[in-house]
Design an enzyme around this catalytic site. Structure first.
Site, short mmCIF file in Angstrom:
data_model
loop_
_atom_site.label_atom_id
_atom_site.label_comp_id
_atom_site.label_asym_id
_atom_site.label_seq_id
_atom_site.Cartn_x
_atom_site.Cartn_y
_atom_site.Cartn_z
N GLU A 109 0.82 -1.21 0.00
CA GLU A 109 0.00 0.00 0.00
C GLU A 109 0.86 1.27 0.00
OE1 GLU A 109 -3.09 0.00 -0.52
OE2 GLU A 109 -3.81 -2.00 0.05
N GLU A 343 -18.37 -7.16 -2.67
CA GLU A 343 -17.02 -7.68 -2.68
C GLU A 343 -16.97 -9.09 -3.28
OE1 GLU A 343 -14.00 -5.42 -0.54
OE2 GLU A 343 -15.03 -5.25 -2.46
#
Length: 562
Positions: A109, A343
């Site tokens: 990230e 999702e």
């Protein structure tokens, strides 16, 4: 399409009877207002925390305590045309962000959001009206910040395999108790940012570790050509053996394609094409992509994950439009069923999967719509854009920004607005409806570098988006790496000329003894190399590539035509 981004009635001049009346779908001004509602809410209620909590109107640190949303949103400001705020935030980040902090951060990230965001902002800074230093784009304060952040990640790559740990402490490096298990994407999603850093700064270490990780991962694929979901980076053993194109794997495949384009690298493309064959053979069913066991190819999860929605856009980059269109249609039907993508979506049941019903404002389907609209001009993709704007506005807008959807079935909200909403979702929506944006440039517009790089043509198009939608200009990488090559060539010339001339007797002796090494001068006497350097110089010759200006060395003049 008008300059304001509103779609109006158009005719097809070749086929007047096939006049196409296109309703005015959405104004880019509407998308701008969405951005500023979210952005101003972050500034008012959450800065300097990483992210906004829109239901309680406060902030939280999530990915490293570096004002992440501000970094992630910086290039979006310019894409929306706000030069003044871009300049203010770029200066603010330089003054306030420090990566020397005792914080555990995700290597993946931090790379895609922080390093990628700072690299993109650096490459766009001149267009934003910032004063850039001589030598830009090969130098600059935002580039140095990106390099600083990336160096904090390098300890994670110090493994026997070259595959990185998933977490690193920005101050202390890898914790001795850190788990060696990380996801596939966490190994294979560095080549864009790290090769950009190496080619802009001249330090090869970043691209070297990214390539080593890619090649190491490539060697772990199964006998049927697939990779799993999680791997032990010390032993190369697969811990989770589900193979697919979604969560945990997705951006690995994305970076093989985009890396091959940005770097003109055949090795990366050949890797992807081999994977693509296996993916089609074992995971594709009726234009859906399922999850299968990586060694046997048997179905393990017949689900569609929202993160897989990037795939049609990726297919468009390699020319597989027919397959991309069919798969996009499948994904779009799911969006229309719920007003967003859950999702997980069970393909056999046609419904959400238990405990995976959320929609955290993800961009992937909108991203594919942007790519496919550019490739086809089909207004179906604009319709998806309108649906997305309406869904996000109706379902997720709250007084303090936009909230993730906890359950797409009843539209219950969650108290989080991830930074990618401003970095990706809004950006791709805006670009979908703004065909005249500079990022869509086809080469008609460009800018020049500064100082030693003033002959570099930059910003002429061909931008490559990293997986966080931060655009990178391949021309800048070529410009800086070319300058570095020229400096090395000049260094070789100067080194050779600084060596003492051999006597005729010495020259004759060298001719009769081909095994004798040429004399090596003391490096401290060289005017080209730093003390301690030991690189041997080649024979004096003109540079393989011409210099961009006249270069005189001890009376010998080299020009572009030499």
């Amino acid at each position: 399409m008008t300059g304001t981004g509103t779609h109006c009635c158009t005719l097809c001049p070749e086929h007047p009877k096939r006049a196409q009346w296109v309703t005015c779908l959405v104004s880019i001004e509407k998308i701008k207002s969405m951005f500023y509602h979210a952005y101003n809410s972050y500034l008012d209620h959450a800065y300097p925390y990483d992210e906004l909590r829109p239901l309680t109107c406060d902030g939280q640190d999530t990915w490293g305590s570096v004002s992440l949303t501000l970094i992630d949103a910086l290039d979006t400001l310019l894409i929306l045309g706000n030069h003044t705020e871009f300049q203010r935030v770029a200066t603010l980040l330089q003054d306030t962000v420090d990566f020397d902090i005792d914080v555990n951060a995700s290597v993946f990230e931090t790379n895609i959001r922080v390093v990628g965001g700072l690299l993109s902002a650096h490459l766009l800074s001149k267009r934003a009206g910032m004063e850039v230093e001589p030598g830009w784009p090969c130098s600059g304060p935002l580039l140095r910040m990106a390099e600083d952040a990336a160096r904090k990640l390098l300890p994670a790559f110090q493994t026997p395999t070259g595959m990185p740990y998933g977490t690193v402490n920005l101050l202390r490096g890898v914790n001795p108790t850190e788990t060696p298990v990380t996801c596939t994407a966490g190994v294979g999603t560095f080549i864009l940012e790290f090769s950009a850093l190496s080619r802009l700064t001249g330090d090869p270490v970043f691209e070297d570790v990214a390539r080593k990780a890619l090649r190491s991962l490539w060697k772990t694929r199964s006998e049927i050509g697939l990779v799993g979901n999680h791997i032990d980076v010390l032993s190369k053993k697969w811990v989770a053996q589900d193979a697919g194109i979604g969560a945990g794997v997705d951006s690995y495949f994305e970076y093989l394609v985009k890396g091959s384009i940005m770097l003109q690298d055949e090795e990366l493309l050949s890797m992807f094409l081999e994977y693509d064959k296996a993916i089609k053979n074992y995971t594709k069913f009726d234009d859906w992509y399922l999850w299968v066991q990586m060694h046997k190819g048997t179905v393990s999860m017949p689900v569609f994950q929202s993160l897989e929605a990037f795939w049609p856009g990726l297919q468009s980059l390699i020319g597989e439009l027919d397959s991309a269109l069919r798969t996009f249609h499948n994904y779009y039907t799911v969006w229309r069923q719920f007003g967003g993508l859950p999702e997980f979506y069970s393909i056999p049941q046609g419904y959400t999967v238990d405990k995976r019903e959320g929609y955290p404002l993800r961009p992937e389907l909108i991203e594919s719509a942007m790519y496919l609209y550019k490739a086809t001009g089909d207004h179906t993709f604009l319709q998806l854009g309108r649906d997305a704007v309406e869904s996000i506005e109706k379902i997720t807008r709250v007084p303090c920004g936009y909230a993730s959807v906890k359950d797409i079935r009843d539209h219950k909200l969650d108290n989080r607005m991830e930074s990618f909403f401003l970095a990706e979702t809004i950006k791709y929506l805006y670009l979908l409806f703004d065909p005249d944006n500079f990022l869509h440039n086809s080469g008609l517009d460009f800018e020049l570098g500064t100082g030693p790089s003033e002959d570099c043509v930059l910003g002429a198009g061909g931008y490559i988006f990293n997986t966080e939608a931060h655009p990178l200009d391949p021309a800048a990488l070529h410009c800086c790496s070319r300058k570095q090559e020229e400096r090395r060539e000049l260094q070789d010339i100067l080194l050779n000329l600084s060596e003492p001339l051999a006597s005729p007797q010495d020259a004759q002796s060298q001719e009769t003894d081909s095994e004798t090494e040429p004399p090596v001068m003391d490096p401290s006497e060289s005017i080209a190399l730093k003390p301690g350097s030991r690189r041997k110089a080649p024979l004096l010759s003109c540079p393989m590539q011409p210099f961009s200006a006249r270069l005189a060395v001890m009376g010998q003049v080299f020009t572009d035509g030499t």
